[in-house]
Design an enzyme around this catalytic site. Structure first.
Site, mmCIF file in Angstrom:
data_model
loop_
_atom_site.group_PDB
_atom_site.id
_atom_site.type_symbol
_atom_site.label_atom_id
_atom_site.label_comp_id
_atom_site.label_asym_id
_atom_site.label_seq_id
_atom_site.Cartn_x
_atom_site.Cartn_y
_atom_site.Cartn_z
ATOM 1 N N ASP A 125 0.984 -1.337 -0.186
ATOM 2 C CA ASP A 125 0.236 -0.023 0.051
ATOM 3 C C ASP A 125 0.954 1.337 0.019
ATOM 4 O O ASP A 125 1.663 1.307 0.941
ATOM 5 C CB ASP A 125 -1.069 0.230 1.267
ATOM 6 C CG ASP A 125 -1.931 0.924 1.209
ATOM 7 O OD1 ASP A 125 -2.639 1.325 0.166
ATOM 8 O OD2 ASP A 125 -2.462 1.489 2.341
ATOM 9 N N HIS A 132 -4.218 14.064 0.568
ATOM 10 C CA HIS A 132 -4.162 13.034 1.734
ATOM 11 C C HIS A 132 -2.915 13.195 2.686
ATOM 12 O O HIS A 132 -3.113 13.402 3.805
ATOM 13 C CB HIS A 132 -4.403 11.811 1.433
ATOM 14 C CG HIS A 132 -4.450 10.707 2.452
ATOM 15 N ND1 HIS A 132 -5.385 10.703 3.285
ATOM 16 C CD2 HIS A 132 -3.555 9.925 2.737
ATOM 17 C CE1 HIS A 132 -5.189 9.595 4.357
ATOM 18 N NE2 HIS A 132 -3.942 9.147 3.781
ATOM 19 N N GLU A 198 -10.193 4.110 3.823
ATOM 20 C CA GLU A 198 -9.535 4.712 3.036
ATOM 21 C C GLU A 198 -9.897 4.604 1.700
ATOM 22 O O GLU A 198 -9.789 3.343 1.073
ATOM 23 C CB GLU A 198 -7.807 4.615 3.217
ATOM 24 C CG GLU A 198 -7.430 5.028 4.527
ATOM 25 C CD GLU A 198 -5.865 5.264 4.486
ATOM 26 O OE1 GLU A 198 -5.209 4.315 4.002
ATOM 27 O OE2 GLU A 198 -5.314 5.967 5.482
ATOM 28 N N GLU A 200 -9.067 4.336 -2.144
ATOM 29 C CA GLU A 200 -8.134 4.009 -3.124
ATOM 30 C C GLU A 200 -8.313 3.143 -4.191
ATOM 31 O O GLU A 200 -9.751 2.592 -4.093
ATOM 32 C CB GLU A 200 -6.968 3.143 -2.064
ATOM 33 C CG GLU A 200 -6.558 3.786 -0.823
ATOM 34 C CD GLU A 200 -5.458 3.002 -0.288
ATOM 35 O OE1 GLU A 200 -4.697 2.706 -1.058
ATOM 36 O OE2 GLU A 200 -5.216 3.277 0.900
ATOM 37 N N ASP A 230 -8.669 0.474 2.313
ATOM 38 C CA ASP A 230 -7.732 0.107 3.325
ATOM 39 C C ASP A 230 -8.460 0.440 4.820
ATOM 40 O O ASP A 230 -8.257 1.539 5.137
ATOM 41 C CB ASP A 230 -6.391 0.936 2.939
ATOM 42 C CG ASP A 230 -5.570 0.823 3.765
ATOM 43 O OD1 ASP A 230 -5.470 -0.305 4.717
ATOM 44 O OD2 ASP A 230 -4.586 1.610 4.159
ATOM 45 N N ARG A 234 -7.192 4.249 13.379
ATOM 46 C CA ARG A 234 -6.395 5.370 13.858
ATOM 47 C C ARG A 234 -5.694 5.657 15.129
ATOM 48 O O ARG A 234 -4.461 6.043 15.016
ATOM 49 C CB ARG A 234 -7.403 6.743 13.402
ATOM 50 C CG ARG A 234 -7.780 6.679 12.032
ATOM 51 C CD ARG A 234 -6.908 6.764 10.986
ATOM 52 N NE ARG A 234 -7.502 7.021 9.601
ATOM 53 C CZ ARG A 234 -6.736 6.673 8.543
ATOM 54 N NH1 ARG A 234 -5.627 6.371 8.458
ATOM 55 N NH2 ARG A 234 -7.528 6.911 7.223
ATOM 56 N N GLN A 237 -2.984 3.125 15.025
ATOM 57 C CA GLN A 237 -1.982 3.793 13.919
ATOM 58 C C GLN A 237 -1.111 4.606 14.714
ATOM 59 O O GLN A 237 0.329 4.998 14.570
ATOM 60 C CB GLN A 237 -2.402 4.318 12.808
ATOM 61 C CG GLN A 237 -1.606 4.915 11.618
ATOM 62 C CD GLN A 237 -2.485 5.322 10.578
ATOM 63 O OE1 GLN A 237 -3.649 5.211 10.446
ATOM 64 N NE2 GLN A 237 -1.512 5.831 9.460
ATOM 65 N N TYR A 241 3.075 3.939 14.820
ATOM 66 C CA TYR A 241 3.444 3.846 13.537
ATOM 67 C C TYR A 241 5.046 4.502 13.350
ATOM 68 O O TYR A 241 5.399 4.476 12.300
ATOM 69 C CB TYR A 241 2.566 4.870 12.640
ATOM 70 C CG TYR A 241 2.786 6.421 12.889
ATOM 71 C CD1 TYR A 241 2.426 7.235 13.914
ATOM 72 C CD2 TYR A 241 3.466 7.215 11.614
ATOM 73 C CE1 TYR A 241 2.492 8.384 14.105
ATOM 74 C CE2 TYR A 241 3.794 8.492 12.024
ATOM 75 C CZ TYR A 241 3.283 9.012 13.054
ATOM 76 O OH TYR A 241 3.531 10.557 13.213
ATOM 77 N N LYS A 250 -3.357 -1.534 10.121
ATOM 78 C CA LYS A 250 -3.714 -1.691 8.734
ATOM 79 C C LYS A 250 -4.036 -3.366 8.342
ATOM 80 O O LYS A 250 -4.105 -3.666 7.183
ATOM 81 C CB LYS A 250 -2.744 -1.299 7.622
ATOM 82 C CG LYS A 250 -2.229 0.119 8.070
ATOM 83 C CD LYS A 250 -3.568 1.076 7.136
ATOM 84 C CE LYS A 250 -3.047 2.478 6.973
ATOM 85 N NZ LYS A 250 -3.961 3.337 6.399
ATOM 86 N N THR A 254 -8.601 -5.605 4.175
ATOM 87 C CA THR A 254 -8.446 -4.736 2.943
ATOM 88 C C THR A 254 -9.525 -4.995 2.007
ATOM 89 O O THR A 254 -9.577 -6.193 1.621
ATOM 90 C CB THR A 254 -7.273 -4.547 2.372
ATOM 91 O OG1 THR A 254 -6.334 -4.363 3.208
ATOM 92 C CG2 THR A 254 -7.032 -3.763 1.149
ATOM 93 N N THR A 346 -4.262 6.883 -0.091
ATOM 94 C CA THR A 346 -5.942 7.418 0.054
ATOM 95 C C THR A 346 -6.033 8.540 -0.999
ATOM 96 O O THR A 346 -5.154 9.382 -1.036
ATOM 97 C CB THR A 346 -6.275 8.134 1.267
ATOM 98 O OG1 THR A 346 -5.777 6.917 2.133
ATOM 99 C CG2 THR A 346 -7.564 8.578 1.383
ATOM 100 N N GLU A 360 -9.732 12.747 7.676
ATOM 101 C CA GLU A 360 -9.472 13.852 7.037
ATOM 102 C C GLU A 360 -11.175 14.569 6.939
ATOM 103 O O GLU A 360 -11.084 15.973 7.244
ATOM 104 C CB GLU A 360 -9.157 13.963 5.472
ATOM 105 C CG GLU A 360 -7.770 13.433 5.589
ATOM 106 C CD GLU A 360 -7.467 12.940 4.053
ATOM 107 O OE1 GLU A 360 -7.071 13.519 3.113
ATOM 108 O OE2 GLU A 360 -7.813 11.705 3.830
#
Ligand code: CA
Length: 418
Positions: A125, A132, A198, A200, A230, A234, A237, A241, A250, A254, A346, A360
């Site tokens: 990914d 984004h 997300e 995509e 995806d 959050r 993450q 991350y 993640k 998917t 994204t 977002e």
């Protein structure tokens, strides 16, 4: 390019997603029958296993459809891809002499269960949408540090899990994970409270590589595209991350749409990437239009409520094409395999309603969305149904992707509780 007419009447409507111009590839089953490959034409599916067994495909290779996935077709390469498409377009065209033979091999899409259209070899990914990356970077690190220093020079990404890829319609369960404690409190293990989508596109690699390839070679290797969601936790993450990037945030699922729209079907909609904000090194430079003008939207329906369209954007907003991503992927010598899936990253546009994630759209939960039913959302709630849609709009015809949908199931009881 205009609408190509078929003897399958439903395929001739200008706004139908699956005209003769499209012919996307999927895998379907009826009742308890085994899954098999099929091609969408209008409201119907052509049973490719039956067509091959009846000797109607006129291909030198084969058998290709004795298996319920499209990888064997991919492995045959671009000349077979072109020959198959030409044969299907000829047989399904208005006034084709093949109509009498093919008619009994059509089944209604409404009666079919869809499956993953290919064996997902590996999944990568990317993070290649300019708006984004700017939005998320601003929320996580502030506007001065929004874009990482490498961002305008390479399409950054991470190796995901092929095992997490599911077909549209598969419910997605809210994950548990380790979350940062408030202020400096100890971390805790809890259900994700900031579960997100997300929006995509997924590019499907149809040919292998052994060593670095150019952007042009990479474009030739791509078989087709799907819609891809995806799913992203959050809160997991935000804690995990740094410094190695996404991992468990993640890995839940998917989702991809069930129909592979071929690169050939999308050819009339090729467009250039946006203007370069910094020159790319030669091996990643654009060599022609390799993005596509595909309208995309996201619908959210709370349980028992009608859907609200929460985002509308377009694939052409990406900063890097799938060909550039694939070329970059091979620079290390990393071998690519037919069935590799590349998530675009994204896809957000510059306006608020063009943002491809709730992170977002609600600006990290600070500006919740109000849906048409009156409910508000910062992140996904249990029972929500999330649907991605995509289509390229030509002059009098449409190349549709169908939808990529899933319902959010509540988290399990604590999986580690006695
Ligand atoms: Ca992503």
């Amino acid at each position: 390019m205009s609408l190509l007419h078929s003897w399958v009447a439903s395929a001739n409507a200008p706004d139908h997603p699956f005209p003769l111009n499209n012919l996307p590839y999927g895998v379907f089953s009826l009742g308890d029958d085994d899954p098999r490959c099929g091609v969408a034409i209008g409201d119907m599916i052509l049973d490719m296993r039956a067509a091959e067994e009846a000797g109607l495909l006129g291909l030198d290779s084969g058998p290709l459809f004795d298996v319920p996935f499209w990888n064997e077709v991919m492995e045959e390469g671009p000349s077979l891809w072109a020959a198959l498409r030409a044969q299907l377009q000829a047989m399904l065209a208005k006034d084709s002499a093949a109509q009498a033979d093919l008619q009994p091999l059509l089944v209604p899409q409404s009666a079919a269960q869809m499956h993953l259209p290919f064996l997902v070899a590996e999944y990568t990914d990317f993070y290649a949408g300019r708006h984004h990356a700017q939005n998320v970077g601003t929320m996580f690190r502030g506007p001065e540090n929004a874009l990482p220093p490498n961002w305008l020079h390479i399409p950054i990404g991470y190796n995901g899990r092929a095992s997490s890829v599911v077909v549209s319609g598969t419910p997605v369960r809210r994950p548990w994970g380790q979350l940062k404690g408030p202020n400096d409190a100890a971390p805790r293990f809890a259900p994700c409270a900031r579960f997100d989508l997300e929006l995509e596109m997924g590019a499907i690699v149809g040919q292998p590589s052994d060593g670095p390839v150019t952007v042009d070679q990479a474009d030739d290797m791509i078989f087709g595209y799907v819609l891809l969601n995806d799913w992203s936790a959050r809160d997991i993450q935000a804690w995990e991350y740094q410094p190695l990037g996404p991992f468990q945030a993640k890995a839940t699922a998917t989702s991809i749409s069930p129909w592979i729209v071929t690169k050939a079907a999308l050819a009339p909609f090729r467009c250039a990437t946006p203007p370069r904000e910094a020159p790319l090194l030669a091996h990643l430079r654009d060599t022609g239009p390799m993005l596509y003008d595909i309208d995309l939207s996201v619908d959210l329906a709370p349980a028992g409520q009608p859907a609200t369209t929460i985002a509308r954007t377009n694939y052409r907003e990406m900063y890097y094409s799938a060909a550039q991503q694939l070329a970059h992927h091979t620079t290390s010598g990393c071998p690519m395999t037919p069935g590799d899936l590349l998530g675009s990253g994204t896809i957000s546009g510059p306006e608020r309603h063009q943002r491809g994630s709730l992170l977002e759209l609600s600006w990290g939960g600070k500006e919740p969305l109000t849906l048409e039913c009156g409910a508000t959302r910062s992140f996904l709630e249990d029972g929500d149904r999330l649907t991605l849609s995509g289509a390229a709009h030509g002059d009098g015809f449409t190349i549709g992707f169908g939808t990529c949908t899933a319902e959010i199931l509540p988290a399990l009881e604590n999986p580690y509780a006695r």
